[in-house]
Design a protein around this motif. Sequence first.
Motif, PDB file in Angstrom:
ATOM      1  N   GLU A   1      42.609  36.513  73.603  1.00 20.16           N
ATOM      2  CA  GLU A   1      41.903  36.849  73.647  1.00 20.16           C
ATOM      3  C   GLU A   1      40.716  35.516  72.539  1.00 20.16           C
ATOM      4  O   GLU A   1      39.665  35.208  73.316  1.00 20.16           O
ATOM      5  CB  GLU A   1      41.515  38.293  72.759  1.00 20.16           C
ATOM      6  N   SER A   2      40.772  34.797  71.906  1.00 16.80           N
ATOM      7  CA  SER A   2      39.890  33.622  70.976  1.00 16.80           C
ATOM      8  C   SER A   2      40.940  32.120  72.291  1.00 16.80           C
ATOM      9  O   SER A   2      39.825  31.412  71.967  1.00 16.80           O
ATOM     10  CB  SER A   2      41.534  33.318  69.973  1.00 16.80           C
ATOM     11  N   MET A   3      41.890  32.446  72.293  1.00 15.50           N
ATOM     12  CA  MET A   3      41.785  31.746  73.951  1.00 15.50           C
ATOM     13  C   MET A   3      40.360  31.198  74.863  1.00 15.50           C
ATOM     14  O   MET A   3      40.688  30.211  75.568  1.00 15.50           O
ATOM     15  CB  MET A   3      43.163  31.066  74.179  1.00 15.50           C
ATOM     16  N   PHE A   4      40.723  32.473  75.486  1.00 15.93           N
ATOM     17  CA  PHE A   4      40.127  32.649  76.546  1.00 15.93           C
ATOM     18  C   PHE A   4      38.489  33.920  76.434  1.00 15.93           C
ATOM     19  O   PHE A   4      38.497  34.554  77.232  1.00 15.93           O
ATOM     20  CB  PHE A   4      41.243  33.823  77.645  1.00 15.93           C
ATOM     21  N   LYS A   5      38.325  33.394  75.386  1.00 11.94           N
ATOM     22  CA  LYS A   5      37.296  34.180  74.695  1.00 11.94           C
ATOM     23  C   LYS A   5      35.524  34.746  76.729  1.00 11.94           C
ATOM     24  O   LYS A   5      35.414  33.199  76.758  1.00 11.94           O
ATOM     25  CB  LYS A   5      36.848  34.380  74.124  1.00 11.94           C
ATOM     26  N   ASP A   6      35.680  35.851  77.300  1.00  9.59           N
ATOM     27  CA  ASP A   6      34.699  35.930  77.313  1.00  9.59           C
ATOM     28  C   ASP A   6      34.758  35.439  79.338  1.00  9.59           C
ATOM     29  O   ASP A   6      34.568  35.329  79.898  1.00  9.59           O
ATOM     30  CB  ASP A   6      33.171  35.451  77.665  1.00  9.59           C
ATOM     31  N   SER A   7      36.347  35.289  79.264  1.00 10.54           N
ATOM     32  CA  SER A   7      36.831  35.270  80.514  1.00 10.54           C
ATOM     33  C   SER A   7      37.572  36.090  81.254  1.00 10.54           C
ATOM     34  O   SER A   7      38.244  36.811  79.970  1.00 10.54           O
ATOM     35  CB  SER A   7      38.022  33.837  80.598  1.00 10.54           C
ATOM     36  N   PRO A   8      37.696  36.654  82.181  1.00 12.49           N
ATOM     37  CA  PRO A   8      38.512  37.707  83.108  1.00 12.49           C
ATOM     38  C   PRO A   8      40.092  37.149  82.339  1.00 12.49           C
ATOM     39  O   PRO A   8      40.813  38.501  82.570  1.00 12.49           O
ATOM     40  CB  PRO A   8      38.177  37.328  84.351  1.00 12.49           C
ATOM     41  N   TYR A   9      39.767  36.238  81.840  1.00 15.42           N
ATOM     42  CA  TYR A   9      41.808  35.560  81.740  1.00 15.42           C
ATOM     43  C   TYR A   9      42.060  36.699  80.269  1.00 15.42           C
ATOM     44  O   TYR A   9      43.662  36.595  80.010  1.00 15.42           O
ATOM     45  CB  TYR A   9      42.334  34.090  81.719  1.00 15.42           C
ATOM     46  N   SER A  10      41.284  36.786  79.904  1.00 16.78           N
ATOM     47  CA  SER A  10      41.953  37.334  78.627  1.00 16.78           C
ATOM     48  C   SER A  10      42.150  38.858  78.087  1.00 16.78           C
ATOM     49  O   SER A  10      42.331  39.330  77.701  1.00 16.78           O
ATOM     50  CB  SER A  10      41.009  37.464  77.368  1.00 16.78           C
ATOM     51  N   ILE A  11      42.126  39.446  79.608  1.00 17.56           N
ATOM     52  CA  ILE A  11      42.104  40.793  79.958  1.00 17.56           C
ATOM     53  C   ILE A  11      43.511  40.890  79.334  1.00 17.56           C
ATOM     54  O   ILE A  11      44.242  40.889  79.723  1.00 17.56           O
ATOM     55  CB  ILE A  11      42.017  41.397  80.837  1.00 17.56           C
ATOM     56  N   ASN A  12      44.132  42.105  78.836  1.00  8.77           N
ATOM     57  CA  ASN A  12      45.481  42.692  78.467  1.00  8.77           C
ATOM     58  C   ASN A  12      45.791  42.878  79.918  1.00  8.77           C
ATOM     59  O   ASN A  12      45.129  44.207  79.899  1.00  8.77           O
ATOM     60  CB  ASN A  12      45.033  43.472  77.479  1.00  8.77           C
ATOM     61  N   PRO A  13      46.762  43.251  80.062  1.00  5.42           N
ATOM     62  CA  PRO A  13      47.573  43.883  81.930  1.00  5.42           C
ATOM     63  C   PRO A  13      48.206  45.097  81.757  1.00  5.42           C
ATOM     64  O   PRO A  13      47.963  45.761  82.349  1.00  5.42           O
ATOM     65  CB  PRO A  13      48.365  42.801  81.826  1.00  5.42           C
ATOM     66  N   LEU A  14      48.083  45.405  80.046  1.00  6.12           N
ATOM     67  CA  LEU A  14      48.885  46.853  79.825  1.00  6.12           C
ATOM     68  C   LEU A  14      46.982  47.245  79.980  1.00  6.12           C
ATOM     69  O   LEU A  14      48.088  48.757  79.880  1.00  6.12           O
ATOM     70  CB  LEU A  14      49.356  46.530  78.265  1.00  6.12           C
ATOM     71  N   GLY A  15      46.526  46.774  79.657  1.00  4.05           N
ATOM     72  CA  GLY A  15      44.670  47.637  79.771  1.00  4.05           C
ATOM     73  C   GLY A  15      44.620  48.385  77.998  1.00  4.05           C
ATOM     74  O   GLY A  15      45.735  48.341  77.169  1.00  4.05           O
ATOM     75  N   SER A  16      44.118  49.058  77.844  1.00  4.23           N
ATOM     76  CA  SER A  16      44.624  50.198  75.951  1.00  4.23           C
ATOM     77  C   SER A  16      44.432  51.869  76.990  1.00  4.23           C
ATOM     78  O   SER A  16      44.284  52.060  77.721  1.00  4.23           O
ATOM     79  CB  SER A  16      42.750  50.349  75.828  1.00  4.23           C
ATOM     80  N   SER A  17      44.507  52.483  75.810  1.00  8.72           N
ATOM     81  CA  SER A  17      44.819  54.114  76.003  1.00  8.72           C
ATOM     82  C   SER A  17      43.702  54.881  76.245  1.00  8.72           C
ATOM     83  O   SER A  17      43.421  55.389  77.846  1.00  8.72           O
ATOM     84  CB  SER A  17      45.117  54.293  74.679  1.00  8.72           C
ATOM     85  N   LYS A  18      42.682  54.369  76.738  1.00  7.57           N
ATOM     86  CA  LYS A  18      41.118  54.338  77.376  1.00  7.57           C
ATOM     87  C   LYS A  18      41.055  53.882  78.682  1.00  7.57           C
ATOM     88  O   LYS A  18      41.183  55.285  79.294  1.00  7.57           O
ATOM     89  CB  LYS A  18      39.670  54.399  76.348  1.00  7.57           C
ATOM     90  N   THR A  19      41.417  52.962  79.121  1.00  4.03           N
ATOM     91  CA  THR A  19      41.141  52.565  80.732  1.00  4.03           C
ATOM     92  C   THR A  19      42.319  52.903  81.094  1.00  4.03           C
ATOM     93  O   THR A  19      41.742  53.950  81.905  1.00  4.03           O
ATOM     94  CB  THR A  19      40.947  50.896  80.868  1.00  4.03           C
ATOM     95  N   VAL A  20      43.558  52.933  80.813  1.00  3.56           N
ATOM     96  CA  VAL A  20      44.345  53.539  81.542  1.00  3.56           C
ATOM     97  C   VAL A  20      44.809  55.290  81.347  1.00  3.56           C
ATOM     98  O   VAL A  20      45.156  55.393  82.274  1.00  3.56           O
ATOM     99  CB  VAL A  20      45.968  52.948  80.401  1.00  3.56           C
ATOM    100  N   GLY A  21      44.116  55.651  80.678  1.00  3.42           N
ATOM    101  CA  GLY A  21      43.861  57.490  80.394  1.00  3.42           C
ATOM    102  C   GLY A  21      43.165  58.375  81.182  1.00  3.42           C
ATOM    103  O   GLY A  21      43.164  59.024  81.482  1.00  3.42           O
ATOM    104  N   GLY A  22      42.359  56.759  81.898  1.00  2.04           N
ATOM    105  CA  GLY A  22      41.203  57.472  82.796  1.00  2.04           C
ATOM    106  C   GLY A  22      42.114  57.305  84.221  1.00  2.04           C
ATOM    107  O   GLY A  22      40.813  57.960  85.127  1.00  2.04           O
ATOM    108  N   PHE A  23      43.025  56.627  84.149  1.00  2.00           N
ATOM    109  CA  PHE A  23      43.085  56.646  86.009  1.00  2.00           C
ATOM    110  C   PHE A  23      43.840  57.166  86.323  1.00  2.00           C
ATOM    111  O   PHE A  23      45.072  58.686  85.863  1.00  2.00           O
ATOM    112  CB  PHE A  23      44.605  55.344  86.068  1.00  2.00           C
ATOM    113  N   THR A  24      44.071  57.712  87.752  1.00  2.00           N
ATOM    114  CA  THR A  24      44.963  58.974  88.341  1.00  2.00           C
ATOM    115  C   THR A  24      45.456  58.818  89.576  1.00  2.00           C
ATOM    116  O   THR A  24      45.311  57.424  90.175  1.00  2.00           O
ATOM    117  CB  THR A  24      43.305  60.580  89.554  1.00  2.00           C
ATOM    118  N   ALA A  25      45.967  59.698  89.837  1.00  2.67           N
ATOM    119  CA  ALA A  25      46.911  59.289  91.076  1.00  2.67           C
ATOM    120  C   ALA A  25      47.008  58.390  91.787  1.00  2.67           C
ATOM    121  O   ALA A  25      46.725  57.379  93.200  1.00  2.67           O
ATOM    122  CB  ALA A  25      48.256  60.715  91.482  1.00  2.67           C
ATOM    123  N   GLU A  26      45.034  59.303  92.146  1.00  2.00           N
ATOM    124  CA  GLU A  26      44.681  58.543  94.313  1.00  2.00           C
ATOM    125  C   GLU A  26      43.845  57.406  93.547  1.00  2.00           C
ATOM    126  O   GLU A  26      43.990  56.224  94.387  1.00  2.00           O
ATOM    127  CB  GLU A  26      43.415  59.588  93.910  1.00  2.00           C
TER     128      GLU A  26
END
Length: 427
Positions: free
Chosen positions: A164-189
């Motif tokens: 997060e510090s090294m690549f601040k404001d870059s897509p490269y800082s995205i955590n590939p695991l996601g967060s409980s909020k983002t993953v919790g919102g995904f449906t099978a479809e």
Amino acid sequence: MKRIIFFIAFVALFQYSHAQTKAISFDVNGLKVILKPTEKETVSISMFFKGGVMNYTAEQAGIENLALASAATCGTKNYSVVDYQELADEYGIAISGSSTTDYGTISMNCISKYLDQGWKLFSDAVVNPAFDKTEFQTTKERMISAIYHSQSDPETRVEQMSMESMFKDSPYSINPLGSSKTVGGFTAEMVSNYYHNELLNKNKMFLVVAGKITKEALEQKIQASFKELKGKPYTPPVYDRKMLTGERLVVEQRDIATNYMSCIMNAPTMNSPDYHAFVLIINALSGSMNYELRTRLGLSYAPGATIKTQQIPYSSMFVSTTQPKKAFQAMVTVYNNIKEGKYSQRYLDALKKDHRDGYYRHQESASSIVEDLGEAEVLGSYTLVEDMVPNFNKVTLADMKDSFTKYLKGAIWVYLGDEQVGKAAFQ
């Protein structure tokens, strides 16, 4: 800090993968294939999907990891979840899927005599995943549990803070695991649509195999299973590789018994001519830190240094300690000693020997061979792994010093623990 010392980290990162012969590469209907023939009684296969976090937005963080895990576990059009799992259990076939910062995979491991059974399940998971809704929910809940665990683990949190510090404001800082909020919102479809529209594209995929199988036999299997695989236009992401300059501190308060510190610095890419000399200088830095901070001063039980090998790499010195100020001062002292070239030809020879030994140890695992070749292909070419040992043997003391001077110019200090103690330590 439970981090392993640098040598082991280095082995895990680069995992040499020679076996009995060199790897070869060929195309089958436009799908790139890398094959490492071996005489092992096990076979390992991975379908790699390029792009990683550059494939999606921050709001979709975790979708690729969930999509690949679900494709590998939630049944297929030809096998129900129950049949799929029973067959895998009957023949000892292990199939899994996941995604990292730079790429995703669906992988299969089995003993050679059951390759036909393993290939059927693996290839069907790649081209015909069913995303069974009940099993998908179970997989999603498992992913969310893993996210909570990663957030509570200090070492993992420090790595996340580093990205997060090294690549601040870059897509490269995205955590590939996601967060409980983002993953919790995904449906099978949603996940199925992402898999079929974003990932299932042979121009974005390549296959890596290590095992007792001929090129001809593998080509027949690929022709039969992946003949319907479509290719769509694919433009590889462009990476913004800026050199870190200056120095700054990032602190996060956490009530834990031991404080965690990491110093993030520049590093060359895996396909850079500076790479091998830089790896050895960081290896020397790690060994010196371990002696000074652990053996001589007793400030930490696992200090060290390592390189995060990825599309935009970085190096780091790390330590966990109850005495942050003393540890910080000792880290700076060791850093300056290495900067001044206080290491010998004998030390360099020992480092090279360690890497050669690691090379032979990693011939023992077919899955490590596949992982190494695939990661190297993503980062430039699978031949980077094949040529690793001779390139390390060419490194001189002057090469090491030059690489240190070229890359170690700026730093971000990352601290997790008592905030006041941490800020005082860096004054």
